[in-house]
Write a protein that holds these residues in place. Structure first.
Motif, short mmCIF file in Angstrom:
data_model
loop_
_atom_site.label_atom_id
_atom_site.label_comp_id
_atom_site.label_asym_id
_atom_site.label_seq_id
_atom_site.Cartn_x
_atom_site.Cartn_y
_atom_site.Cartn_z
N UNK A 9 -17.12 -13.12 36.77
CA UNK A 9 -17.85 -12.09 35.66
C UNK A 9 -18.29 -12.64 34.43
N UNK A 10 -17.46 -13.66 33.93
CA UNK A 10 -17.63 -14.28 32.59
C UNK A 10 -18.56 -15.40 32.90
N UNK A 11 -18.80 -16.09 34.02
CA UNK A 11 -19.43 -17.07 34.29
C UNK A 11 -20.90 -16.35 34.59
N UNK A 12 -21.19 -15.20 35.23
CA UNK A 12 -22.29 -14.74 35.42
C UNK A 12 -22.68 -14.07 33.95
N UNK A 13 -22.08 -13.49 33.05
CA UNK A 13 -22.42 -13.17 31.97
C UNK A 13 -22.73 -14.31 31.01
N UNK A 14 -22.26 -15.45 31.07
CA UNK A 14 -22.60 -16.78 30.28
C UNK A 14 -24.07 -17.44 30.85
N UNK A 15 -24.45 -17.30 31.88
CA UNK A 15 -25.82 -17.62 32.32
C UNK A 15 -26.75 -16.72 32.43
N UNK A 16 -26.40 -15.15 31.94
CA UNK A 16 -26.77 -14.23 31.92
C UNK A 16 -27.59 -13.89 33.28
N UNK A 17 -26.78 -13.57 34.13
CA UNK A 17 -27.09 -13.57 35.71
C UNK A 17 -27.20 -12.01 35.84
N UNK A 18 -28.16 -11.51 36.50
CA UNK A 18 -28.21 -10.14 37.04
C UNK A 18 -27.96 -9.83 38.43
N UNK A 19 -26.98 -9.16 38.81
CA UNK A 19 -26.56 -9.09 40.20
C UNK A 19 -27.37 -8.03 40.81
N UNK A 20 -27.76 -8.28 41.92
CA UNK A 20 -28.75 -7.52 42.87
C UNK A 20 -28.11 -7.27 44.40
N UNK A 21 -26.93 -6.87 44.47
CA UNK A 21 -26.03 -6.74 45.64
C UNK A 21 -26.98 -5.90 46.87
N UNK A 22 -27.89 -5.19 46.42
CA UNK A 22 -28.75 -4.18 47.18
C UNK A 22 -29.56 -5.04 48.13
N UNK A 23 -29.85 -6.01 47.58
CA UNK A 23 -30.77 -7.12 48.49
C UNK A 23 -30.00 -7.64 49.50
N UNK A 24 -28.77 -7.64 49.68
CA UNK A 24 -27.99 -8.22 50.86
C UNK A 24 -27.97 -7.64 51.92
N UNK A 25 -27.62 -6.42 51.99
CA UNK A 25 -27.38 -5.87 53.35
C UNK A 25 -28.42 -5.78 54.48
N UNK A 26 -29.62 -5.86 54.17
CA UNK A 26 -30.81 -5.99 55.07
C UNK A 26 -30.78 -7.38 56.06
N UNK A 27 -29.82 -8.46 55.14
CA UNK A 27 -29.75 -9.43 55.96
C UNK A 27 -28.71 -9.72 56.78
#
Length: 298
Positions: A9-27
């Protein structure tokens, strides 16, 4: 686990990463249906009722009729090439990550079987009385263990595969089998040497030949002693199979790279791929533990 989760979580916040888990199930599992692809290069001919179509080969007089579909993606007279999507079937279909997982499973299972055979033969050669067999087995083990797996994959794919006209899948299985077989040989050798020598002497005194004593007395005990090490090596084989993605094989790792290029969601994709690898290795670990408990009671 909490520290690991916070670190991600801290690493994602540091690089200002936006999570998009909704894109994964279709794959993983697709509800859009299954594509019907063109069997070869040719022209599409639609029936008047729209319920069937034909693909007429561009080079020969061959025709293929397709009836089972729900939606047409090509028009009448369109030029299509082999592998192009020309229609869709409704229903649930496996996504590219699941197909990659299936290829990884098939590749690992076949490599495991061949590696076990190669390793047992080479391991017996390591403890044989024949000096030629010992030298040959030792050369194989040291040569394979002393070179990187990726280099061996390139050799099998570009040299051995070209000379023997092997497919990429066959070359991948061969490379993984030969590589893992060298490590299995050392595990088998150590297991045989861990069996007290009195076991062989007692078997020979009862009238058994050397091969019979090895098969019925020594090897079963060596297998029990070597099972944890063999399980660890087979788990490594599943993880090492990710290197075959350099051979144009769409295994789980290569499928993950393709999904990343489509979704631009590397964190989500690679965490999903890691979980799918963990599913394979975890299932193998559970099976081995159950086998150990069963053998312990025999």
């Amino acid at each position: 686990m909490a520290a690991l989760g916070y670190g991600v979580y801290a690493a994602a916040q540091r690089v200002d990463y936006n999570w998009h888990w909704e894109r994964i199930p279709q794959y993983v599992v697709s509800f859009d249906g299954e594509e019907v692809v063109a069997p070869f290069d040719g022209f599409v001919k639609l029936a008047d009722d729209g319920r069937s179509l034909e693909v007429e080969s561009l080079r020969t007089a061959e025709r293929v009729r397709i009836d089972a579909f729900d939606r047409v993606l090509s028009g009448d007279g369109d030029l299509v090439f082999e592998g192009d999507a020309i229609a869709m079937r409704s229903g649930i279909a496996a996504g590219p990550l699941v197909w990659g997982l299936w290829l990884t499973l098939k590749l690992s299972a076949l490599s495991l079987l061949f590696a076990l055979g190669i390793g047992v033969v080479a391991g017996l050669g390591r403890v044989a009385h024949n000096p030629a067999a010992r030298a040959l087995s030792a050369t194989y083990v040291e040569l394979i263990r002393g070179t990187p797996l990726l280099v061996q994959i390139f050799i099998f794919y570009f040299f051995v595969g070209t000379v023997m006209n092997l497919s990429a899948f066959t070359a991948g299985v061969a490379a993984l089998s030969v590589f893992t077989g060298a490590y299995v040989a050392e595990i088998v050798r150590a297991g045989i040497e861990a069996v007290p020598r009195g076991q062989m002497e007692a078997a020979r005194s009862l009238g058994l030949s050397y091969p019979q004593a090895m098969r019925h007395v020594v090897l079963p005990q060596a297998f029990k002693k070597s099972l944890p090490s063999l399980a660890g090596q087979f788990i490594n084989l599943i993880k090492d199979s990710s290197l075959v993605s350099v051979m144009a094989l769409t295994d789980l790792t290569k499928a993950g790279r393709e999904v990343v290029s489509s979704t631009f969601s590397p964190f989500e994709v690679w965490f999903t791929v890691a979980a799918m690898y963990l599913l394979l290795t975890g299932a193998l670990s559970i099976w081995v533990r159950r086998l150990e408990r069963r053998l312990a009671h025999d």
